[in-house]
Enzyme design. Structure first.
Site, PDB file in Angstrom:
ATOM      1  N   SER A   1       0.844  -1.182   0.000  1.00 65.44           N
ATOM      2  CA  SER A   1       0.000   0.000   0.000  1.00 65.44           C
ATOM      3  C   SER A   1       0.881   1.233   0.000  1.00 65.44           C
ATOM      4  CB  SER A   1      -0.916   0.008   1.227  1.00 65.44           C
ATOM      5  OG  SER A   1      -1.732   1.166   1.240  1.00 65.44           O
TER       6      SER A   1
ATOM      7  N   HIS B   1      -2.719   7.318  -4.393  1.00 67.43           N
ATOM      8  CA  HIS B   1      -2.766   6.128  -3.540  1.00 67.43           C
ATOM      9  C   HIS B   1      -2.849   4.905  -4.432  1.00 67.43           C
ATOM     10  CE1 HIS B   1      -5.694   2.997  -2.196  1.00 67.43           C
ATOM     11  NE2 HIS B   1      -4.866   2.917  -1.180  1.00 67.43           N
TER      12      HIS B   1
END
Length: 314
Positions: free
Chosen positions: A107, A121
């Site tokens: 992530s 992101h």
């Protein structure tokens, strides 16, 4: 979501191999992304924290600070396991409540300093759940999304063009489905706006078997740099003033709101006893909140609102 068709012992052996392959890919993906970000930043390098989770597993948290491009960039790898699934993981599958789990993923959240370079992101992950007497299940999830403050149509179109191209080999409807899912997921209901200009989002993916799902997840993870780096290269030298910087800090507040109120990954990490510093590295290093602020009509800041509504960019 379908379950494995083999007997339970055979399914467990197959899943062990799947988890190893997914973990190997994800570790290498973290390395690849960090190297590319260091190269384009040109002034700072990632610092790494290797951590262990008391209840099982651990990870590698890498954070770059005060760089030439990135005010803060975090790229996490984790592989955690436990005897009991947290509530966020069983909300859509109550039949798995009380089962054990294995979760591994990468992530990242990147916060550039220049207000003309978008925040972004990305996440790709593999998940297994097991419960005594029940066929074990596995699935993939992930995606990427873009959050500009001063958006350019050519950047947004490029972003979605890359997303469409990586989806195309897996079906003509894949991009449209996962683009729509992204628009719906990254939506701040209390603000009536999306977090940014979207991208891809998918979860609970095991349709078509492991090889197909793994290949798609690899395409998403590897495609992120193709989608993002050209935008950084175009915007990183744009001149900016304190006005643009203040607007960037204000809009970062929306990022904080989403991550702390809605994000399932944040909830899973905290509920599963993950490392708090690693989970919250997604938050911006600097942010400001201002009561009742409104942009001046017709200003560049006011134009952002037009981009925070789902639309077909292609």
């Amino acid at each position: 979501m379908s379950t494995a068709r083999a007997g339970i012992p055979g399914a467990l052996a197959a899943m062990q191999d799947q988890a190893t392959r997914a973990e190997t890919f994800l570790r290498e993906l973290q390395d690849r992304i960090c190297a590319a970000l260091e190269a384009i930043d040109g002034a700072a390098r990632f610092a790494e924290d290797v951590w262990e989770r008391p209840a099982g597993g651990g990870g590698r948290t890498r954070v770059l600070k005060d760089g030439g491009v990135f005010e803060q960039a975090g790229v996490n790898f984790s592989r955690v396991h436990g005897d009991t699934l947290p509530p966020s993981a069983t909300a859509h599958r109550p039949d798995l409540a009380g089962g054990s789990f294995v979760a591994t993923g990468v992530s990242l959240v990147l916060h550039p300093r220049n207000p003309y370079v978008p925040t972004t992101h990305a996440n790709v992950r593999y998940f297994e759940a097991r419960k005594p007497g029940v066929e074990p299940v596995w699935w993939f999830g992930g995606g990427f999304d873009l959050t500009p403050f001063y958006p350019y149509d050519e950047d947004v179109v490029h972003w979605h063009t890359v997303a469409h191209a990586l989806c195309a080999p897996f079906g003509s409807d894949v991009y449209a489905r996962y683009k729509r899912w992204c628009d719906e997921y990254f939506f701040l209901k209390h603000r009536g706006e999306t977090r940014g200009v979207g991208g891809l989002f998918y979860d609970d993916l095991n349709e078509g078997g492991f090889e197909r799902c793994f290949a798609f997840t690899q395409a998403v993870g590897q495609g992120f740099l193709d989608a993002y780096l050209p935008i950084v290269a175009r915007r990183m030298h744009e001149p900016w003033t304190e006005r643009e910087r203040e607007f960037q800090l204000y809009r970062r507040g929306r990022y904080v709101e989403f991550n702390l109120v809605y994000d399932r990954g944040t909830l899973f990490g905290l509920q599963s006893g993950g490392r708090t510093e690693s989970i919250l590295m997604s938050l911006p290093p600097r942010v400001r909140f201002e009561y009742g602020w409104q942009p001046q009509e017709g200003s560049a800041e006011a134009k952002l609102a037009d981009y925070l509504k789902p639309r077909d960019w292609l």
